[in-house]
Design a protein around this motif. Structure first.
Motif, PDB file in Angstrom:
ATOM      1  N   VAL A 189      35.941  48.690  57.809  1.00 30.68           N
ATOM      2  CA  VAL A 189      34.694  48.811  58.574  1.00 30.68           C
ATOM      3  C   VAL A 189      34.002  50.131  58.248  1.00 30.68           C
ATOM      4  CG1 VAL A 189      33.742  49.035  60.903  1.00 30.68           C
ATOM      5  CG2 VAL A 189      35.460  47.286  60.418  1.00 30.68           C
ATOM      6  N   ASP A 190      34.761  51.207  58.185  1.00 30.74           N
ATOM      7  CA  ASP A 190      34.160  52.510  57.869  1.00 30.74           C
ATOM      8  C   ASP A 190      33.542  52.494  56.476  1.00 30.74           C
ATOM      9  OD1 ASP A 190      35.004  53.381  60.317  1.00 30.74           O
ATOM     10  OD2 ASP A 190      36.796  54.397  59.562  1.00 30.74           O
ATOM     11  N   ARG A 191      34.195  51.833  55.541  1.00 26.07           N
ATOM     12  CA  ARG A 191      33.690  51.791  54.176  1.00 26.07           C
ATOM     13  C   ARG A 191      32.361  51.039  54.103  1.00 26.07           C
ATOM     14  NH1 ARG A 191      37.957  49.861  52.221  1.00 26.07           N
ATOM     15  NH2 ARG A 191      37.393  47.663  52.155  1.00 26.07           N
ATOM     16  N   VAL A 192      32.267  49.864  54.763  1.00 25.79           N
ATOM     17  CA  VAL A 192      31.040  49.070  54.747  1.00 25.79           C
ATOM     18  C   VAL A 192      29.913  49.805  55.483  1.00 25.79           C
ATOM     19  CG1 VAL A 192      29.980  46.912  55.529  1.00 25.79           C
ATOM     20  CG2 VAL A 192      32.277  46.901  54.534  1.00 25.79           C
ATOM     21  N   ARG A 193      30.237  50.413  56.596  1.00 29.23           N
ATOM     22  CA  ARG A 193      29.213  51.143  57.357  1.00 29.23           C
ATOM     23  C   ARG A 193      28.659  52.314  56.542  1.00 29.23           C
ATOM     24  NH1 ARG A 193      31.960  52.225  61.545  1.00 29.23           N
ATOM     25  NH2 ARG A 193      31.151  50.603  62.947  1.00 29.23           N
ATOM     26  N   GLN A 194      29.538  53.025  55.832  1.00 23.91           N
ATOM     27  CA  GLN A 194      29.088  54.160  55.035  1.00 23.91           C
ATOM     28  C   GLN A 194      28.121  53.716  53.942  1.00 23.91           C
ATOM     29  OE1 GLN A 194      32.280  56.187  53.092  1.00 23.91           O
ATOM     30  NE2 GLN A 194      30.982  57.768  52.208  1.00 23.91           N
ATOM     31  N   VAL A 195      28.429  52.608  53.275  1.00 27.48           N
ATOM     32  CA  VAL A 195      27.536  52.113  52.229  1.00 27.48           C
ATOM     33  C   VAL A 195      26.218  51.667  52.817  1.00 27.48           C
ATOM     34  CG1 VAL A 195      27.237  50.323  50.474  1.00 27.48           C
ATOM     35  CG2 VAL A 195      29.444  51.484  50.709  1.00 27.48           C
ATOM     36  N   MET A 196      26.273  50.992  53.973  1.00 28.53           N
ATOM     37  CA  MET A 196      25.052  50.473  54.587  1.00 28.53           C
ATOM     38  C   MET A 196      24.153  51.620  55.058  1.00 28.53           C
ATOM     39  SD  MET A 196      24.736  47.560  57.542  1.00 28.53           S
ATOM     40  CE  MET A 196      25.934  46.585  56.673  1.00 28.53           C
ATOM     41  N   GLU A 197      24.730  52.665  55.595  1.00 24.32           N
ATOM     42  CA  GLU A 197      23.919  53.756  56.122  1.00 24.32           C
ATOM     43  C   GLU A 197      23.423  54.702  55.032  1.00 24.32           C
ATOM     44  OE1 GLU A 197      26.394  55.615  58.980  1.00 24.32           O
ATOM     45  OE2 GLU A 197      26.188  54.015  60.496  1.00 24.32           O
ATOM     46  N   GLY A 199      23.416  54.072  51.575  1.00 25.07           N
ATOM     47  CA  GLY A 199      22.831  53.431  50.398  1.00 25.07           C
ATOM     48  C   GLY A 199      23.552  53.801  49.108  1.00 25.07           C
ATOM     49  N   ARG A 200      24.576  54.634  49.177  1.00 26.88           N
ATOM     50  CA  ARG A 200      25.332  55.000  47.977  1.00 26.88           C
ATOM     51  C   ARG A 200      26.401  53.952  47.700  1.00 26.88           C
ATOM     52  NH1 ARG A 200      25.083  60.141  50.447  1.00 26.88           N
ATOM     53  NH2 ARG A 200      27.223  59.866  51.220  1.00 26.88           N
ATOM     54  N   SER A 201      26.395  53.453  46.495  1.00 24.64           N
ATOM     55  CA  SER A 201      27.326  52.386  46.130  1.00 24.64           C
ATOM     56  C   SER A 201      28.722  52.955  45.876  1.00 24.64           C
ATOM     57  CB  SER A 201      26.836  51.659  44.880  1.00 24.64           C
ATOM     58  OG  SER A 201      25.559  51.091  45.093  1.00 24.64           O
ATOM     59  N   LEU A 202      29.711  52.116  46.084  1.00 28.80           N
ATOM     60  CA  LEU A 202      31.089  52.429  45.731  1.00 28.80           C
ATOM     61  C   LEU A 202      31.442  51.645  44.477  1.00 28.80           C
ATOM     62  CD1 LEU A 202      32.922  52.282  49.190  1.00 28.80           C
ATOM     63  CD2 LEU A 202      32.100  54.297  47.979  1.00 28.80           C
ATOM     64  N   SER A 224      34.310  47.447  45.074  1.00 28.81           N
ATOM     65  CA  SER A 224      32.975  47.998  44.804  1.00 28.81           C
ATOM     66  C   SER A 224      32.029  47.434  45.848  1.00 28.81           C
ATOM     67  CB  SER A 224      32.500  47.616  43.398  1.00 28.81           C
ATOM     68  OG  SER A 224      33.345  48.156  42.406  1.00 28.81           O
ATOM     69  N   ALA A 225      31.055  48.225  46.257  1.00 29.38           N
ATOM     70  CA  ALA A 225      30.135  47.788  47.314  1.00 29.38           C
ATOM     71  C   ALA A 225      28.745  48.355  47.061  1.00 29.38           C
ATOM     72  CB  ALA A 225      30.648  48.228  48.692  1.00 29.38           C
ATOM     73  N   PHE A 226      27.727  47.585  47.429  1.00 29.04           N
ATOM     74  CA  PHE A 226      26.343  48.048  47.298  1.00 29.04           C
ATOM     75  C   PHE A 226      25.510  47.427  48.421  1.00 29.04           C
ATOM     76  CE2 PHE A 226      26.982  44.306  44.725  1.00 29.04           C
ATOM     77  CZ  PHE A 226      25.883  43.501  44.995  1.00 29.04           C
ATOM     78  N   ARG A 227      24.428  48.094  48.746  1.00 31.63           N
ATOM     79  CA  ARG A 227      23.580  47.647  49.847  1.00 31.63           C
ATOM     80  C   ARG A 227      22.580  46.597  49.348  1.00 31.63           C
ATOM     81  NH1 ARG A 227      20.702  52.262  53.288  1.00 31.63           N
ATOM     82  NH2 ARG A 227      19.264  52.319  51.491  1.00 31.63           N
ATOM     83  N   LEU A 228      22.295  45.605  50.205  1.00 34.68           N
ATOM     84  CA  LEU A 228      21.320  44.550  49.910  1.00 34.68           C
ATOM     85  C   LEU A 228      20.018  44.868  50.625  1.00 34.68           C
ATOM     86  CD1 LEU A 228      23.638  41.417  50.346  1.00 34.68           C
ATOM     87  CD2 LEU A 228      23.033  42.585  48.220  1.00 34.68           C
ATOM     88  N   GLU A 229      18.901  44.776  49.886  1.00 36.17           N
ATOM     89  CA  GLU A 229      17.577  45.051  50.457  1.00 36.17           C
ATOM     90  C   GLU A 229      16.581  43.997  49.997  1.00 36.17           C
ATOM     91  OE1 GLU A 229      16.530  48.902  49.107  1.00 36.17           O
ATOM     92  OE2 GLU A 229      18.101  49.967  50.218  1.00 36.17           O
TER      93      GLU A 229
END
Length: 808
Positions: A189-197, A199-202, A224-229
């Motif tokens: 949860v912390d990982r997804v929230r950090q990316v969403m807030e 905008g820096r991808s993992l 790996s994670a990235f924000r959707l816009e």
């Protein structure tokens, strides 16, 4: 009447969207009844040019009429069609168009057809995009999770479905991290929230995950994670790719463990230490606890039997439990495995044993107490043989208890590889131990075991082998009784270590003993030793055996002779450190001897120096290892040596120990030989000396003197033999010698009778024939004495004999 299809405002990037696509309407007969502006832009025909005309005539090339008619037939049958057609441009060129056809139903039941077309390249690109998106969710082996802004799961692909064991449909609306154990879920949860807030991808961050349905299994995942816009920049969620890299992660850990083992194991040539290094590598990386058991002959440097039926020695034990004691006994604890146990089977056939699941009552016991170790109920076991060069040296046992996962075949393979590497190091250490023991045995056999009894000096000695050198050194010492109650004190050092140095030392020591029996002066002894060393070097060079590490050149020696009657000490040295003399008053000085080259250089002379030593003086001889240690310089070493020798009245053993404690490190880098001698003086009443005139009556006069002196000493039982001996020696001096002639009797551990004259003519013992009238004198002397011989001085020679005081 011209009909146009009006396009409403849209933002869709679909090539078939109304603002992007060419549109037309055909009646049931195939005539164009409507034509869009986008169609005019793409094909060049204005509406009036095509409306009312058959589409096949205007838009289709005659060569493609068959395909177009087939498409029309499909539309009539199925109510629609999709495909690619070559549509004619107003300029005459053909344009590849992707075309969709659908039926339009009017109120008067007149059917019309809507055609929507777009350039084929754009259609194919859109189809590929759709295929990629569909593949990500249906066929991609990498997991894909789409999270909403409120941290719920919008969609997952089939890889996640297989990873979690939950149908993909059930994920929709599920809170992020629901299926993970609490700690892993919180990190997710912390990982997804950090990316969403932010905008820096993992990118490819390695995470550990445990599912609630299988919490004992730890999986490694590359995330790996990235924000959707959306086009307006509004956050739609977070997309996360999850790749199961557990096997790759374990393989990397195994390689790291192999690398660590290669750097750590075999750092010493000690069997026990190598076994402990192996155990250190295994815990906790591969096992929760491990034991290493070796054949007892291996611990002694011997070769083990082909089948290990004897008890083994538990050399190393490691455990994740801190209170578990560590086996540090160099010889290990005796362990006997019952028949049928995994260890017994492994030792018997030399094959590894894998027990993935053990019975619940299995426990690991402390080998010294035989009690279960607390909180260590093992659930999985691996036993691998320690085999090298076709011999089973021992066995290694690995258990898992706190580590949740059982051992796998890959773990067994890794354990075998580590055991194989360790076994080679252990066997090398065993062979080295065997060589060390052989060399040490040879060295002990060559060194004096006890100091012979003599009256000239009291001695104490130490021999300290180097703890870090690859084999025994060539240091030695000796105390050799000489004629006339004298004694020779010898200390030597052969450069190098190992069998060669020990053998060379033995040769030199034997040569010194042989030369000492000749009663040669110290400088002459060293000259003869120098010749011997050169001969040995020449022999080895001729045989092609002389190598860089087997050099005879470099031996040093100090040879001193002390006479308790005259209190004179004569010494010479060959490249050896100066001896130390401590007077009876405690004054410590270095005995200034002329420098001599090391043995083996050849051609250079040696010189002796004579000094007088008071009774009770200390004469200390040593090798350079005593003052040449790395932790002190030579000057400091000499100062400490002098300080330790300032109390000549202390017991010699105490003095020796004081020297060792003051100068020798806990682990000396070089062998050390130390010899401390306290001088003694024979009482004047134990020595009788007379000058004899060189007259025919000299022998009779000598017999009279001897009879009188032996009566004073209470040795009347030796009168007859001593008179006969003295008579023969004085007669020889009368016949073959020259004045002055001296007769001397010495009473110490034996009765010494000496006759000295100024001639260097050597007497020879021979066996007289039955017809000879003479020549039996020295033969009789040899029969009546224990030892006899001749020593030469600058003034002449002395023939001496020794008889036991108790008589024959």
């Amino acid at each position: 009447m011209e009909k146009r299809i009006t396009v409403l405002s849209e933002s869709d990037d679909d090539p078939f969207a109304l603002h992007n696509a060419a549109s037309a309407v055909l009646d049931d007969r195939g005539n164009v009844v409507a034509w869009s502006r986008r169609a005019e832009e793409l094909l060049g025909f204005a509406g009036p040019e095509v409306i009312g005309r058959p589409a096949l005539d205007v838009l289709i090339d005659p060569g493609d009429l068959t395909a177009a008619k087939a498409a029309r037939a499909t539309c009539r049958r199925d109510g629609g069609w999709f495909g690619v057609l070559a549509v004619r441009h107003r300029s005459g060129r053909l344009v590849e168009m992707g075309v969709r056809v659908g039926a339009l139903q009017r109120r008067d039941d007149v059917r019309e057809w809507l055609l929507v077309g777009a350039p084929a390249a754009e259609v194919l690109e859109q189809q590929r995009d759709r295929a990629v998106l569909d593949g990500l969710f249906r066929r991609c082996p990498i997991g894909l999770v789409v999270h909403s802004p409120d941290l719920t799961v919008l969609r997952v692909n089939r890889a996640i479905e297989q990873f979690a064991g939950v149908p993909a449909a059930e994920f929709r609306g599920m809170p992020t991290g629901t299926l993970l154990v609490s700690e892993d879920a919180r990190r997710s949860v912390d990982r997804v929230r950090q990316v969403m807030e932010s905008g820096r991808s993992l990118v490819s961050t390695e995470q550990y995950a445990r599912l609630e349905r299988d919490p004992t299994r730890v999986r490694a995942a590359s995330v790996s994670a990235f924000r959707l816009e959306d086009p307006a920049g509004r956050v739609l969620g977070v997309a996360e790719t999850v790749e199961d890299v557990t096997e790759r992660h374990r393989a990397r850990l195994r390689l790291a463990l192999l690398d660590k083992a290669g750097a750590r194991m075999g750092s010493t040539l000690d069997v026990g230490e190598t076994a402990r290094e192996l155990a250190d590598v295994m815990v906790p990386h591969l096992a929760d606890f491990v034991s290493v058991d070796l054949s007892q002959p291996v611990m002694r440097g011997e070769e083990p039997a082909h089948a290990l039926t004897v008890p083994v020695a538990r050399v190393a034990v490691r455990s994740v439990v801190a209170q578990q004691p560590d086996a540090r006994n160099p010889q290990g604890e005796r362990v006997h495995f019952a028949p049928g146990t995994p260890q017994a089977r492994c030792l018997a056939d030399g094959r590894p044993v894998l027990e993935p699941v053990l019975s619940p009552d299995w426990f690991w016991a402390d080998p010294r107490r035989g009690e279960p170790a607390p909180d260590l109920s093992a659930h999985s076991l691996i036993v691998v043989p320690l085999a090298a060069r076709g011999l089973v040296l021992g066995v290694m046992s690995l258990w898992r208890a706190r580590h949740p996962e059982p051992f796998e075949v890959d773990d067994l393979t890794l354990a075998q590889e580590l055991a194989s590497r360790a076994a080679v190091s252990i066997d090398n250490a065993r062979r080295f131990t065997q060589q060390q023991q052989t060399a040490s045995t040879l060295q002990r056999a060559l060194l004096p075991r006890t100091v012979p009894h003599q009256s000239a000096v009291d001695v104490a000695h130490r021999y300290l082998p180097a703890s870090t050198a690859p084999g025994p050194g060539g240091d030695w010492f000796d105390v050799i009784p000489l004629s006339g109650a004298r004694v020779a004190l010898v200390v030597g050092d052969v450069a190098g270590h190992g069998l060669h140095a020990a053998a060379t030392m033995g040769r030199l020591r034997t040569a010194v003993h042989t030369l000492a029996t000749l009663d040669l002066e110290p400088d002459e002894v060293l000259s003869r030793l120098d010749d011997l060393v050169n001969i040995l070097a020449a022999e080895q060079e001729t045989a092609g055996q002389l190598s860089a590490v087997e050099q005879v050149v470099g031996a040093t020696c100090l040879y001193a002779v002390y006479d308790p009657v005259s209190r004179q000490c004569v010494a010479a040295r060959a490249g050896h450190p100066l001896p130390v003399v401590t007077g009876a008053d405690g004054q410590v000085t270095m005995l200034d001897l002329p420098p001599g080259p090391p043995l083996g250089l050849g051609g250079l002379p040696f010189e002796s120096r004579e000094i007088e030593l008071a009774e009770g003086s200390l004469l200390t001889l040593y090798t350079n290892g005593l003052i040449g240690e790395a932790h002190i310089d030579v000057d400091t070493g000499l100062q400490r040596l002098r300080a330790a020798l300032t109390h000549p009245a202390d017991p010699l053993e105490q003095t020796c120990q004081a020297v060792v404690e003051s100068l020798v490190a806990a682990q000396p880098a070089d062998d050390i030989a130390l010899l401390v001698a306290r001088t003694r003086v024979l009482p004047p009443e134990n020595v009788a000396s007379w000058h004899l005139p060189l007259q025919p009556t000299a022998a009779a006069h000598a017999r009279t003197l001897i009879t009188t002196q032996l009566a004073r000493w209470g040795l009347e039982h030796l009168s007859f033999s001593t008179e006969l001996i003295a008579s023969e020696l004085v007669t020889n001096a009368y016949r073959y010698g020259s004045e002055p002639v001296t007769l001397r009797l010495i009473r110490e551990r034996s009765l010494v009778c000496e006759v000295a004259d100024a001639s260097h003519t050597a007497p020879h013992l021979r066996r007289a024939r039955t017809t000879d009238e003479g020549g039996r004198g020295l033969f009789l002397v040899a029969q009546l004495t224990e030892r006899w011989g001749t020593r030469y001085t600058r003034e002449g020679k002395t023939v001496w004999t020794e008889q036991p005081l108790l008589g024959p």
